[in-house]
Scaffold this active site. Structure first.
Site, PDB file in Angstrom:
ATOM      1  N   ASN B 283       3.107  -4.688  16.820  1.00 17.99           N
ATOM      2  CA  ASN B 283       3.405  -3.447  17.545  1.00 17.99           C
ATOM      3  C   ASN B 283       3.515  -2.232  16.622  1.00 17.99           C
ATOM      4  O   ASN B 283       3.422  -2.356  15.400  1.00 17.99           O
ATOM      5  CB  ASN B 283       4.667  -3.618  18.396  1.00 17.99           C
ATOM      6  N   ILE B 284       3.735  -1.082  17.237  1.00 23.29           N
ATOM      7  CA  ILE B 284       3.689   0.168  16.466  1.00 23.29           C
ATOM      8  C   ILE B 284       4.760   0.233  15.378  1.00 23.29           C
ATOM      9  O   ILE B 284       4.563   0.862  14.345  1.00 23.29           O
ATOM     10  CB  ILE B 284       3.834   1.418  17.377  1.00 23.29           C
ATOM     11  N   CYS B 346      -2.414  -4.257  26.268  1.00 27.04           N
ATOM     12  CA  CYS B 346      -1.307  -4.622  25.387  1.00 27.04           C
ATOM     13  C   CYS B 346      -0.069  -4.402  26.214  1.00 27.04           C
ATOM     14  O   CYS B 346       0.042  -4.988  27.292  1.00 27.04           O
ATOM     15  CB  CYS B 346      -1.331  -3.784  24.116  1.00 27.04           C
ATOM     16  N   SER B 347       0.850  -3.550  25.808  1.00 29.35           N
ATOM     17  CA  SER B 347       1.990  -3.263  26.671  1.00 29.35           C
ATOM     18  C   SER B 347       1.641  -2.088  27.567  1.00 29.35           C
ATOM     19  O   SER B 347       1.463  -2.236  28.769  1.00 29.35           O
ATOM     20  CB  SER B 347       3.227  -2.957  25.834  1.00 29.35           C
ATOM     21  N   ASP B 348       1.510  -0.908  26.954  1.00 30.55           N
ATOM     22  CA  ASP B 348       1.201   0.272  27.761  1.00 30.55           C
ATOM     23  C   ASP B 348      -0.289   0.559  27.815  1.00 30.55           C
ATOM     24  O   ASP B 348      -0.740   1.365  28.611  1.00 30.55           O
ATOM     25  CB  ASP B 348       1.941   1.487  27.193  1.00 30.55           C
ATOM     26  N   GLY B 349      -1.017  -0.050  26.928  1.00 31.54           N
ATOM     27  CA  GLY B 349      -2.464   0.115  26.976  1.00 31.54           C
ATOM     28  C   GLY B 349      -2.948   1.409  26.362  1.00 31.54           C
ATOM     29  O   GLY B 349      -4.020   1.901  26.713  1.00 31.54           O
ATOM     30  N   ASP B 351      -2.258   2.018  22.738  1.00 26.65           N
ATOM     31  CA  ASP B 351      -2.332   1.897  21.282  1.00 26.65           C
ATOM     32  C   ASP B 351      -3.301   0.787  20.861  1.00 26.65           C
ATOM     33  O   ASP B 351      -4.444   1.041  20.549  1.00 26.65           O
ATOM     34  CB  ASP B 351      -0.939   1.614  20.701  1.00 26.65           C
ATOM     35  N   ARG B 352      -2.809  -0.444  20.905  1.00 24.01           N
ATOM     36  CA  ARG B 352      -3.664  -1.563  20.504  1.00 24.01           C
ATOM     37  C   ARG B 352      -4.912  -1.647  21.378  1.00 24.01           C
ATOM     38  O   ARG B 352      -6.006  -1.952  20.898  1.00 24.01           O
ATOM     39  CB  ARG B 352      -2.869  -2.868  20.597  1.00 24.01           C
ATOM     40  N   ARG B 392       2.652   9.702  18.252  1.00 24.74           N
ATOM     41  CA  ARG B 392       2.254   8.822  17.156  1.00 24.74           C
ATOM     42  C   ARG B 392       2.086   9.589  15.845  1.00 24.74           C
ATOM     43  O   ARG B 392       2.303   9.051  14.763  1.00 24.74           O
ATOM     44  CB  ARG B 392       0.937   8.109  17.501  1.00 24.74           C
TER      45      ARG B 392
END
Lengths: 549, 665
Positions: B283-284, B346-349, B351-352, B392
């Site tokens: 994660n970030i 991913c989670s929020d879609g 970043d990754r 970010r």
């Protein structure tokens, strides 16, 4: 001895060869006195011709009656041979083992090799000390060529002709030789034309625990200093290692006896440590586990890159003393045949643009490695896959080539040769059809009659047909001193050697071809434009008078 | 090049401090004294005592942090770390000055409102029409149509026109034609932040798609028929294939932990014909810490090889890059080789998911390996799909925990690919670095805010300029001379090796401002010069051939008329290539190699690189500078590690030794 005695099974059919990034080949395996040959007997597939001398070690495996031999080569390639029949496999394996570990130099392939090309320029005659001395004479008259080592009795690892200060007679040289390890008294390695400073090399002084001194040695190296100037002694060992050497009769120059010299200790590893590093590095490169952590920690643990950094740093330091400080330099380690030569040869590449040409680089290798007595035969007897007890193998020359490659990467336009040239030298130092790297010294080479009985690598390399693929398309002669960066961020792993067999180079090769094409096309256009320009000018002058009434 | 006139600074906010030292971290010899100015937008240092304009300009928005160091003999040091990895050290004679600058800069570099960002005050000499036009440079609609959309299976849904269904998504979204509005709404309610599955990439050749979304709100057992229908529709929009992949880019443990919060991942039993796959990208927060460690390693002064490699390994950075690359490769292979569609989340879609989708696109489609294509990819997968740039990149003062180098990792993945495929990319490394710089500089409006909706509300297009036309104008600097679009390796899917040794430390980014660490001659620049010259030669050749034709026919008078042209042209192509190649290394290194010892001046290159950080890349290394590889010797002795290499005892006694000499070893 007949090779036939060692070859238990000369021929096996139905052998399958696996090579990295190449299709498998099925065919007939043949063993000759010097080669392992695999041929599919079809015109379209490439044959494998492998010098036994290139084989570092082999492994056998059996599954049922199918035997497998893994052949690990000194050029770091690993190939696999699947051999049907257990007996055949065992026979082949033991034959390869015997043939690849022949002790007698005179049985090596170079003595049997007959060139398929006409030798136009004999490499054995290319780089003679007399010629190099003529160049020196044109710049300075402070030096002379001494024949004191004519019969190699003063120093067995030195050549017969040596450049020494003019004012030092042969008798003094003999005395100085007795004070230096292996008789390697200080001799000239490089003369820096720009400011007349010099680099000399030697072996450690034999001061021992009771601080012996030798007036002749002191006088000899002082003779290279200008009045009132100081020089630097670069000892490639740490002070601790140099201290320990005293117990074995070696040592370092005491300040009191050499007041005009400042000594600097660096930390280049001993050659046996370097060999361990090479083995670890190649192990890391061949690790198939593909985990990032293990790769970096193994790379680090091999210390290879640290060694590159240390050697390069020491060479830069020597060059800096000469060019920037205007001081003369004496370089030595223990024996003066390994780290010393790495430093003196690299310093010349940094300082002297001539060493960055193909001829100049060949001359450098002749001067600073072959004639200076680097024991190639011993050092290159085994490579990264050796599993026996190490004797005196060490990748000293490979490290030197790696350092040259690092400088080449940082100055891609300053070298006449390219990376392939360095890789080729690495290969031939370990296994070759040419006699150049056989033997450990000039004396040994003379005894072996290499220049009569074998072909010189240079005779082959310098043919225009061969030279072509070693030329750097970006080369533009550059007369400056080139100072490389020695920071860890700037030093790269030499992928061309260490990852050569682990990854496909197709894309990188294509990029290189494209680079060559861009430059060739440019030159072609230049020629066209120039010739048109001439034509135009000519037409103009011819037509010129017509205009004037 | 725009020339700034210092007296023209806005007078308000102007802080001026005299006799400040600018320390060159790589060599104390090049430290220089001058005047420091703080303006509303920049920190400016003007060197004294030289005819050259020795200036260093640093945008406040690029400042990452400001640190006061303990007072030393020479004064009060202030260290400025920038987001583009530049580190600047000033030394002030007065403690009060140092403190004032520290306080002002701390405030100026942490704006509270978007309106304070530089892009709102940046005012190049262009008219309103031209500025608006700059925003039309990229047209995503046209780009989708280039991709083959809309078509009979996919269309643009108007559902998010007002950003009501999902305020972090763009207004225009592609969904399968077969899904109805209630299905979309239902699916969006079952997804974090309403980010329902929607199209990111469509492969014209085999109809496979890459779709993206956020995690489903599945908890331990919840399901949503509409969401299941949505996935079914996506799968069916790829008529050839009988299943689709759902790729969760998170480590499995993280995804499972999310279930407790009512989120989680798709249950394979509830969805027809999906193959579910975890990828395991961290994660970030992990990435932020990792990069922090990497930056520390890159900034080590004269580290030993061991320190450097151990630091590199402990940062884990390259491991993360490798995992992103592997994810991209998995997806691109599914699309290109299996012809199977993929849903990525991913989670929020943002970043990754954005990383992986865009890496897969670069691998899949040669278009994204061109200058224009990469710009499009940024606009599409990152800007429009709501990557939270402002969070970010830390554009505004706010949650430090939101900062993460997600975009840096994407750029680095491309760089790693360029190392493996030198002929596959139209752009070069400088292009990536320039984009990186501008993502953080807030010089242009493109990367401001966290979503399209926010940008619209802020009237970004009306108030700021777009970066892309600016980069396009300078494209000559960004071209890869080795690019061969027609080469077989560049057609279709790139298949990079993901063996660990293929991932390298990106020196040009992380040590961008440490000129002494880079090659002294650049292959790239040499080839660019040759190519440029080749082009001139081609023109010359055409001209001459024309002339020859004329000469052959025409009489002497015509010839006489043209003589002048020939002579004036001659100078152009007869410029000796040799010297320009060998003796004009890149501009950023000429500072290092040009600096004669003990001359305390900034060289050409230093000035330019300072400007580069301002302007991006307007500057060109055109000057026939007197770079000399000889002077400015690197202090090799100082690179040696530790005490063991200290010189022998007597060197200490020598009082008249030159400071720069090896005696410092």
């Amino acid at each position: 001895m007949e090779f036939a005695e060692l070859i238990k099974t000369p021929r096996v059919d139905g052998v399958v060869l696996h090579r990295p990034f190449m299709p498998t080949v099925e065919g007939t395996l043949c063993l000759t006195g010097h080669h392992l040959i695999l041929s599919s007997r079809q015109d379209n597939t490439e044959e494998l011709w492998l010098l036994h001398a290139n084989i570092d070690s082999i492994e056998k495996r059996f599954v049922g009656s199918l035997g497998t031999i893994i052949v690990k080569c000194k050029d770091l390639r690993v190939i696999q041979l699947d051999i049907p029949g257990m007996e055949e496999c065992l026979n082949i394996a033991s034959s390869i083992e015997a043939l690849s570990t022949l002790d007698s130099v005179s049985l090596m392939y170079p003595f049997f090799y007959r060139p398929l090309f006409e030798v136009i320029e004999d490499g054995w005659q290319l780089f003679v000390p007399e010629e190099a001395f003529k160049d020196l004479e044109s710049m300075t008259d402070e030096w002379r060529l001494s024949e004191v080592n004519k019969d190699f009795s003063v120093c067995p690892s030195y050549p017969s002709l040596l450049t020494v200060p003019k004012d030092i007679d042969d008798e003094s040289l003999c005395k100085a030789a007795s004070f230096r390890h292996g008789g390697r008294f200080p001799v000239l390695s490089y003369y820096h034309k720009k400011n007349g400073m010099v680099m000399m090399r030697a072996a450690q002084p034999l001061t021992g625990t009771n601080g012996r001194r030798c007036k002749e040695d002191e006088k000899l190296i002082n003779a290279t200093l200008c009045a009132g100037k100081r020089g630097y002694i670069i000892d490639t060992r740490t002070i601790a290692v140099a201290q320990q050497a005293k117990a074995r009769g070696g040592g370092f120059e005491q300040e009191a006896n050499y007041p005009q010299w400042r000594r600097i200790h660096k930390a280049i590893e001993r050659s046996n440590v370097l060999q361990e590093g090479l083995i670890k590095l190649v192990e890391a490169c061949n690790d198939q586990s593909h985990s990032m952590d293990r790769w970096l920690s193994k790379l680090e643990a091999s210390n290879w890159q640290s060694n590159v950094k240390e050697i390069l740093t020491t060479a830069c330091l020597a060059a800096q003393c000469i060019d920037r400080e205007g001081a003369s330099v004496l370089v030595h380690g223990t024996e003066g045949t390994d780290s010393t030569l790495q430093v003196t040869s690299l310093a010349q590449i940094i300082l002297d643009p001539a060493c960055r040409t193909i001829r100049g680089f060949e001359a450098l290798i002749e001067r600073e490695w072959l004639q200076a007595g680097h024991p190639f035969q011993q050092r290159c007897a085994q490579s990264a896959y050796s599993n026996g007890k190490p004797r005196s193998e060490a990748p000293v020359f490979l490290l030197f080539l790696d350092c040259v490659w690092q400088i080449l990467r940082q100055f891609p336009c300053s070298f006449q040769f390219n990376e392939n040239f360095l890789i080729m030298l690495f290969e031939h130092a370990y296994a070759s059809q040419f006699g150049t790297f056989l033997g450990n010294s000039v004396a040994e080479r003379l005894k072996l009659l290499l220049s009569q009985k074998t072909v010189s690598l240079w005779s082959w390399v310098n043919r225009p047909q061969e030279l072509e693929r070693f030329l750097n398309p970006l080369y533009e002669p550059n007369n400056l001193v080139i100072w490389p960066s020695v920071a860890p961020q700037s030093l790269l792993l030499w992928e061309g050697v260490f990852l050569r067999w682990n990854r496909s180079t197709k894309c990188l090769d294509e990029a290189y071809q494209e680079m060559v094409h861009i430059i060739e096309y440019n030159k072609e256009l230049q020629n066209k434009v120039n010739s048109l320009r001439r034509q135009l000018a000519q037409l103009e002058t011819e037509d010129g008078p017509l205009q004037t009434p | 090049m725009i020339i700034y006139d210092i007296p023209a600074f806005p007078k308000e906010n102007l802080v001026k401090v005299e006799n400040v030292w600018l320390v060159d971290r790589s060599s104390s010899r090049r430290t220089q004294v001058g005047t420091l100015y703080l303006t509303a937008t920049h920190t400016i240092f003007v060197g004294k005592g030289s005819e050259d304009r020795n200036e260093l300009w640093v945008l406040h928005s690029l400042v990452c942090n400001v640190v006061k160091h303990k007072a030393s003999q020479s004064g009060y040091p202030l260290l400025i770390h920038c987001k583009n990895f530049q580190v600047i050290q000033f030394i002030f004679p007065q403690e009060s000055d140092c403190h004032d600058v520290y306080i002002s800069l701390s405030r100026l570099s942490r704006p509270e409102k978007y309106e304070e960002l530089y892009c709102f005050s940046f005012n190049p000499n262009v008219g309103k029409a031209e500025r608006e036009h700059s925003w039309d440079f990229l047209d995503l609609k046209a780009e989708y149509s280039q991709m083959g959309l809309p078509n009979k299976l996919w269309h643009v849904s108007p559902i998010n026109r007002e950003y009501r269904v999902c305020d972090t998504y763009p207004a225009d979204l592609f969904v399968p034609k077969s899904v109805t509005l209630p299905v979309i709404v239902g699916s969006s309610k079952f997804r974090s932040r309403g980010r329902f599955p929607t199209l990111s990439y469509y492969c014209k050749e085999n109809h496979a798609t890459i779709c993206r979304s956020s995690q489903p709100l599945s908890g331990f057992s919840a399901r949503c028929l509409e969401d299941e229908q949505m996935l079914q529709a996506i799968m069916k929009s790829n008529p050839e294939s009988r299943f689709m992949y759902v790729v969760d880019t998170r480590p499995k443990l993280n995804a499972m932990a999310n279930r407790a919060a009512g989120k989680g991942y798709e249950n394979e039993d509830n969805y027809c014909n999906i193959k579910f796959q975890f990828i395991g990208i961290e994660n970030i927060h992990v990435m932020r810490n990792s990069q922090q460690k990497l930056i520390e390693v890159s900034a080590l002064r004269s580290p030993s090889m061991g320190e450097f490699l151990t630091g590199l390994e402990n940062s884990d950075w390259l491991r993360h890059i490798k995992s992103i690359m592997e994810a991209g490769l998995f997806i691109s292979k599914a699309v290109a080789e299996e012809g199977v569609s993929v849903l990525v989340h991913c989670s929020d879609g943002w970043d990754r998911t954005a990383q992986v989708c865009s890496v897969a696109s670069v691998l899949l489609d040669p278009y994204y390996r061109t200058l224009k294509g990469l710009m499009v990819l940024f606009e599409k997968d990152w800007v429009s799909f709501g990557h939270r740039f402002s969070h970010r990149c830390g554009h505004l003062i706010g949650e430090a925990k939101e900062v993460s180098p997600v975009i840096d990792q994407f750029l680095e993945c491309i760089w790693q690919l360029m190392e493996q495929f030198p002929c596959a990319f139209e752009y070069n490394e400088k292009f990536l670095i320039s984009i990186h710089n501008h993502i953080y500089s807030c010089h242009y409006g493109n990367f401001i805010c966290n979503s399209q909706k926010e940008r619209k509300d802020l009237c970004i297009k009306e108030k700021t300029h777009s970066i892309w036309p600016h980069l396009w104008e300078n494209k000559l600097d960004f071209m890869n001379p080795l690019f061969k679009p027609d080469q077989s390796q560049n057609q279709g899917l790139l298949r990079p090796s993901t063996a660990p040794y293929c991932f390298k430390y990106w020196r040009r980014l992380y040590n961008r401002f440490d000129r002494e660490l880079h090659p002294r001659q650049s292959e790239l620049d040499s080839l660019m010069t040759v190519k440029e010259e080749t082009q001139q030669l081609e023109e010359e050749l055409a001209l001459y051939e024309q002339k020859m034709a004329v000469l052959d026919k025409e009489h002497a008078k015509t010839l006489y008329m043209q003589k002048g042209v020939l002579d004036s042209k001659q100078a152009l192509w007869s410029l000796p290539l040799d010297t320009s190649l060998a003796n004009t290394p890149q501009d950023y290194i000429s500072g290092f190699i040009g600096g004669a010892p003990n001359v305390f001046t900034l060289q050409q290159g230093e000035r330019e690189s300072a400007e580069v950080c301002l302007y991006g890349d307007k500057t060109k290394s055109s000057d026939a500078d007197n770079s000399d590889q000889e002077s400015g010797v690197a202090d090799f002795s100082s690179h040696s590690s530790g005490e063991e290499s200290l010189p022998s005892e007597e060197s200490v006694k020598d009082p008249d030794s030159d400071e720069t000499g090896p005696n410092r070893a």
